[in-house]
Scaffold this motif. Sequence first.
Motif, PDB file in Angstrom:
ATOM      1  N   PHE A 109       0.843  -1.207   0.000  1.00 42.34           N
ATOM      2  CA  PHE A 109       0.000   0.000   0.000  1.00 42.34           C
ATOM      3  C   PHE A 109       0.871   1.247   0.000  1.00 42.34           C
ATOM      4  N   ALA A 110       0.229   2.349  -0.358  1.00 34.12           N
ATOM      5  CA  ALA A 110       0.819   3.674  -0.160  1.00 34.12           C
ATOM      6  C   ALA A 110      -0.056   4.363   0.876  1.00 34.12           C
ATOM      7  N   GLU A 111       0.572   5.025   1.830  1.00 39.45           N
ATOM      8  CA  GLU A 111      -0.228   5.671   2.879  1.00 39.45           C
ATOM      9  C   GLU A 111      -0.086   7.182   2.813  1.00 39.45           C
ATOM     10  N   LEU A 112      -1.241   7.842   2.718  1.00 39.10           N
ATOM     11  CA  LEU A 112      -1.267   9.296   2.699  1.00 39.10           C
ATOM     12  C   LEU A 112      -1.658   9.793   4.076  1.00 39.10           C
ATOM     13  N   ALA A 113      -1.006  10.839   4.540  1.00 39.87           N
ATOM     14  CA  ALA A 113      -1.409  11.483   5.787  1.00 39.87           C
ATOM     15  C   ALA A 113      -2.049  12.812   5.417  1.00 39.87           C
ATOM     16  N   THR A 114      -3.151  13.121   6.025  1.00 36.93           N
ATOM     17  CA  THR A 114      -3.821  14.382   5.706  1.00 36.93           C
ATOM     18  C   THR A 114      -4.722  14.789   6.863  1.00 36.93           C
ATOM     19  N   SER A 115      -4.974  16.107   6.972  1.00 37.33           N
ATOM     20  CA  SER A 115      -5.987  16.522   7.942  1.00 37.33           C
ATOM     21  C   SER A 115      -7.273  16.880   7.209  1.00 37.33           C
ATOM     22  N   ASP A 116      -7.247  16.753   5.877  1.00 33.38           N
ATOM     23  CA  ASP A 116      -8.420  17.104   5.079  1.00 33.38           C
ATOM     24  C   ASP A 116      -8.670  15.992   4.052  1.00 33.38           C
ATOM     25  N   PRO A 117      -9.390  14.939   4.435  1.00 36.89           N
ATOM     26  CA  PRO A 117      -9.509  13.762   3.566  1.00 36.89           C
ATOM     27  C   PRO A 117     -10.468  13.930   2.392  1.00 36.89           C
ATOM     28  N   GLU A 118     -11.261  15.011   2.381  1.00 37.68           N
ATOM     29  CA  GLU A 118     -12.284  15.145   1.341  1.00 37.68           C
ATOM     30  C   GLU A 118     -11.688  15.171  -0.081  1.00 37.68           C
ATOM     31  N   LYS A 152      -7.732   3.459  14.674  1.00 39.15           N
ATOM     32  CA  LYS A 152      -7.189   4.752  14.255  1.00 39.15           C
ATOM     33  C   LYS A 152      -8.006   5.302  13.093  1.00 39.15           C
ATOM     34  N   PRO A 153      -7.983   6.609  12.891  1.00 27.96           N
ATOM     35  CA  PRO A 153      -8.734   7.162  11.766  1.00 27.96           C
ATOM     36  C   PRO A 153      -7.999   6.926  10.445  1.00 27.96           C
ATOM     37  N   VAL A 154      -7.934   5.686  10.029  1.00 29.54           N
ATOM     38  CA  VAL A 154      -7.254   5.330   8.782  1.00 29.54           C
ATOM     39  C   VAL A 154      -8.220   4.542   7.910  1.00 29.54           C
ATOM     40  N   ASP A 155      -8.441   5.021   6.697  1.00 27.14           N
ATOM     41  CA  ASP A 155      -9.301   4.325   5.739  1.00 27.14           C
ATOM     42  C   ASP A 155      -8.460   3.612   4.700  1.00 27.14           C
ATOM     43  N   LEU A 156      -8.944   2.442   4.313  1.00 29.35           N
ATOM     44  CA  LEU A 156      -8.294   1.712   3.218  1.00 29.35           C
ATOM     45  C   LEU A 156      -9.131   1.880   1.967  1.00 29.35           C
ATOM     46  N   TRP A 157      -8.490   2.419   0.931  1.00 25.62           N
ATOM     47  CA  TRP A 157      -9.123   2.558  -0.369  1.00 25.62           C
ATOM     48  C   TRP A 157      -8.491   1.527  -1.301  1.00 25.62           C
ATOM     49  N   ALA A 158      -9.320   0.886  -2.127  1.00 28.38           N
ATOM     50  CA  ALA A 158      -8.769  -0.155  -2.994  1.00 28.38           C
ATOM     51  C   ALA A 158      -9.347  -0.053  -4.392  1.00 28.38           C
ATOM     52  N   GLN A 159      -8.557  -0.487  -5.336  1.00 34.19           N
ATOM     53  CA  GLN A 159      -8.989  -0.603  -6.735  1.00 34.19           C
ATOM     54  C   GLN A 159      -8.159  -1.725  -7.324  1.00 34.19           C
ATOM     55  N   GLY A 160      -8.786  -2.855  -7.605  1.00 32.67           N
ATOM     56  CA  GLY A 160      -8.010  -3.995  -8.076  1.00 32.67           C
ATOM     57  C   GLY A 160      -6.961  -4.351  -7.042  1.00 32.67           C
ATOM     58  N   GLY A 161      -5.705  -4.434  -7.475  1.00 32.19           N
ATOM     59  CA  GLY A 161      -4.634  -4.757  -6.543  1.00 32.19           C
ATOM     60  C   GLY A 161      -3.979  -3.532  -5.925  1.00 32.19           C
ATOM     61  N   ARG A 183      -3.769  -0.441  -3.377  1.00 30.63           N
ATOM     62  CA  ARG A 183      -4.358  -0.027  -2.105  1.00 30.63           C
ATOM     63  C   ARG A 183      -3.722   1.271  -1.633  1.00 30.63           C
ATOM     64  N   VAL A 184      -4.583   2.175  -1.160  1.00 27.07           N
ATOM     65  CA  VAL A 184      -4.115   3.452  -0.634  1.00 27.07           C
ATOM     66  C   VAL A 184      -4.739   3.642   0.740  1.00 27.07           C
ATOM     67  N   LEU A 185      -3.917   3.918   1.736  1.00 26.53           N
ATOM     68  CA  LEU A 185      -4.434   4.237   3.071  1.00 26.53           C
ATOM     69  C   LEU A 185      -4.495   5.747   3.206  1.00 26.53           C
ATOM     70  N   VAL A 186      -5.586   6.222   3.789  1.00 30.55           N
ATOM     71  CA  VAL A 186      -5.706   7.658   4.055  1.00 30.55           C
ATOM     72  C   VAL A 186      -5.816   7.808   5.570  1.00 30.55           C
TER      73      VAL A 186
END
Length: 595
Positions: free
Chosen positions: A287-296, A316-325, A327-330
């Motif tokens: 995965f790649a993990e993005l840190a942000t205070s503004d997830p919109e 923790k306030p971490v969302d997993l976003w996926a598309q096929g293989g 993955r991005v954590l926000v």
Amino acid sequence: MRKSIATVCLSGTLTEKLTAASRAGFDGVEIFENDLLASPLAPEEIAARTADLGLGIDLYQPMRDIEAVPEEIFARNLRRARHKFQLMRRLGADTVLVCSSIAPQAVDDDALAAEQLSRLADLAQEFGIRVAYEALAWGRHVSTYGHAWRIVEAADHPALGTCLDSFHILSRASGPEDLKGIADIPGDKIFFLQLADAPLMAMDVLQWSRHYRCFPGQGGFDVAGLLRHVLNAGYDGPLSLEVFNDVFRQADAGRTALDGLRSLLALEENAGVSPLPAPVIPSGVAFAELATSDPEPVGELLTALGFTRTARHHGKPVDLWAQGGARVLVNTGAAGRRTDTTLAAVGLETADPAASARRAEALLAPALPKRRAAQDVPLESIAAPDGTEVLFCATSRPELPSWTDDFTYTAENGPGDAMVIDHLALTQPWHHFDESVLFHRTVLGLSPHETVELADPYGLFRSRALSASSDGPRLVLNLAPAPEEGGEIRARHVAFAVGDIVAAVRRFRTAGAGLLPVPANYYDDLEARFEFAEGELETYRELGILYDRDERGGEFRHCYTETVGHVFFEFVQRSGGYSGFGAANAPIRLAAQRR
Ligand SMILES: O=C(O)c1ccc(O)c(O)c1
Ligand SMILES: [Mg+2]
């Protein structure tokens, strides 16, 4: 083996340099004369400070323009040497480096050089000092290690030996056969070994040496091959880094010293001196993990890219976003701090996360806490030189803890073309570029590609990719000129590989998202350079897709999204074995991002 570093490698005052060398874990230093001259400390105080720091003074240097001169000049040189030997006694240093003369008065007379160096060694011996004679690659009459050794051999004096310097040797060597002569030097007559690498460049050797040396493994020389020859000759003295580098002179000394020690550890491994825990080459990007205070905004962009928010971390306030293989954590949990969106962490798949961590530790990579909270799955992670967190992952392997066990699934993976992460582009601080390449190469076992340098509208764009294999992870380290307002230029990005970029971009546009605009002039030039199928170029022009083709006909189509905070995304489509990253198009992207 004992490891040393010349003070000239590091920035700061002599005290700062010594402290940095000690903290990194070196055993000794070479004291460069200019560092001593500029220090307010008396030689005895320097000796005490060095000893307190657990360092030995393995070499004092340089002594210049001594040999092969008319007698009256030599008498003055001996007088100068006596002063320096007295100083060295106060320092407690017992080896001095004498580099081959560049003086106009020096004559091309080996017998005279040997005789005078022998007299210098007589004097040195009175002080308990040994003289190590080094051939500068630009020495007036002596410029090769073989020539310096012949003179030392002829002098046949117990206090006179030679100093081998990998830069001087390898900058002049045209092939491995030029190193064979090292075996002819008895190991105990090699008084010192200095190690430096350098990028391969066609330039004046003195300028090359004084400005572009780098630590072993960061340039293009086979320093490990040279070390093997020197060890075969029987040398068992220190391995000492001697690097003159304009960037290192400005960088943080503590970090440079650690970088240097890491390079020596990897060099010892390469030369078969002492093994390290074997690298566990990552097999993919978890995965790649993005840190942000503004997830919109980033959520909107990921949605347009076809991603679905599929899971949430249990604590923790971490969302997993996926598309096929892909993955991005926000992560919005940066302790309440306001953070622009950044690419903060990377999960890499490895066959054995614990072994990956052991290798990283052996190469001085800072380990991060395994567990952030009591209920979290323990994960091995380290900090890369640029601060990026690198997590060693074992996804979908029931026998090992997986980062996915911390997530609760709420939705199915998104529809559309199955994407995977093609590469991660990690913009680097300008003074840590070489350090970062060496780190990823040694700690992760990735292989660096050629360095690419291109003109950017406001400076020089430099890029170096590292990869494992054609389907393993690819990291692209970029160094972009960063003026004060250059936020976007420092931005990092995640590239997603798709099977059909035209269809992917059309869906992306239908979702209401925009791509980075590409000038018409770019497409006019593409038309001149390549022949396209009917309508193909028009489609790229319409959609803003960039194009590249390699010598073997491999093709690369790619395009960029807008930037959110310090992050943007790229669509890529590779075919025909194309293994690059469209670097030739980087200036087009950078110029568009500046606009
Ligand atoms: O550039 C120089 O002058 C210089 C001095 C001392 C060395 O050991 C060396 O390799 C180069
Ligand atoms: Mg040298």
